[in-house]
Design an enzyme around this catalytic site. Sequence first.
Site, short mmCIF file in Angstrom:
data_model
loop_
_atom_site.label_atom_id
_atom_site.label_comp_id
_atom_site.label_asym_id
_atom_site.label_seq_id
_atom_site.Cartn_x
_atom_site.Cartn_y
_atom_site.Cartn_z
N ALA A 1 -93.65 93.22 64.31
CA ALA A 1 -92.72 92.77 63.27
C ALA A 1 -92.97 91.31 62.92
O ALA A 1 -92.93 90.93 61.74
CB ALA A 1 -91.27 92.96 63.75
N TYR A 2 -93.24 90.50 63.93
CA TYR A 2 -93.55 89.08 63.69
C TYR A 2 -94.76 88.94 62.78
O TYR A 2 -94.74 88.20 61.80
CB TYR A 2 -93.80 88.39 65.02
CG TYR A 2 -94.36 86.99 64.91
CD1 TYR A 2 -93.53 85.89 64.71
CD2 TYR A 2 -95.75 86.77 64.97
CE1 TYR A 2 -94.04 84.62 64.60
CE2 TYR A 2 -96.27 85.49 64.87
CZ TYR A 2 -95.41 84.43 64.68
OH TYR A 2 -95.93 83.15 64.57
N ALA A 3 -95.84 89.67 63.09
CA ALA A 3 -97.06 89.58 62.30
C ALA A 3 -96.81 90.03 60.86
O ALA A 3 -97.32 89.42 59.91
CB ALA A 3 -98.16 90.41 62.95
#
Length: 235
Positions: free
Chosen positions: A146-148
Amino acid sequence: MDNPIIITGGAQRIGLAVAEELLTLGHAVVITYRTERANLAELRDKGIRTIQADFSTTGGTAAFIQFIRQEYTTIRAIIHNASDWAAESPQLDSAELFSRMMQIHASTPYQINLALQDKLIQQGTTTDIIHMTDYVQDKGSKKHIAYAASKAALHNLTLSFAASLAPHVKVNSIAPALVLFNQNDSQEYKQQALKKSLLQTSPGAQEVVKTISYLLNSDFVTGRTMHLDGGRHLK
């Protein structure tokens, strides 16, 4: 003082180094922070304005925008550095995690840029928006999915805002890989991490400081990503 450089997430690590450097260069500096820290009083004494802001919620972002609109007529630059590095895990709700990552890294910069674009344009000379993205925007991440994805969204916002705000505002991003270790990182981890890049070094926060200085002083760079990865993409 009008015409500040605003740095979200400027109370520690890279954001702090950038704030202190820009202050020494004579800029009015405004930083945001999520939670009170011991060093904030010292920063205030130096002349850096500090604003508590929670960018994990729409309400927190809206409150920050309202405050800036009331306090400043013009803005020299906005550096979007606020971040949350969370990994997927069985203990976390995946939908909530994805929503939080997108809110902090994409929705908040999107809302701030739209709401404050007139303050950047009214400055009268070319101004800047700088997005702090990440090496993983192009590669993805097995542990921080999700961060990426949210950093990739921020990269795309760089392209769109560069086109929509030209020629008044230059919009660029900086995508670092590992430039700065944490204090509790083990020597084993450091050695393994350094081997991932061709240059096999951790340059520290000053590498980002120098890149931001370059972008702020450039007259002909917009819609670009500055990759600070030590040649990691060639490994």
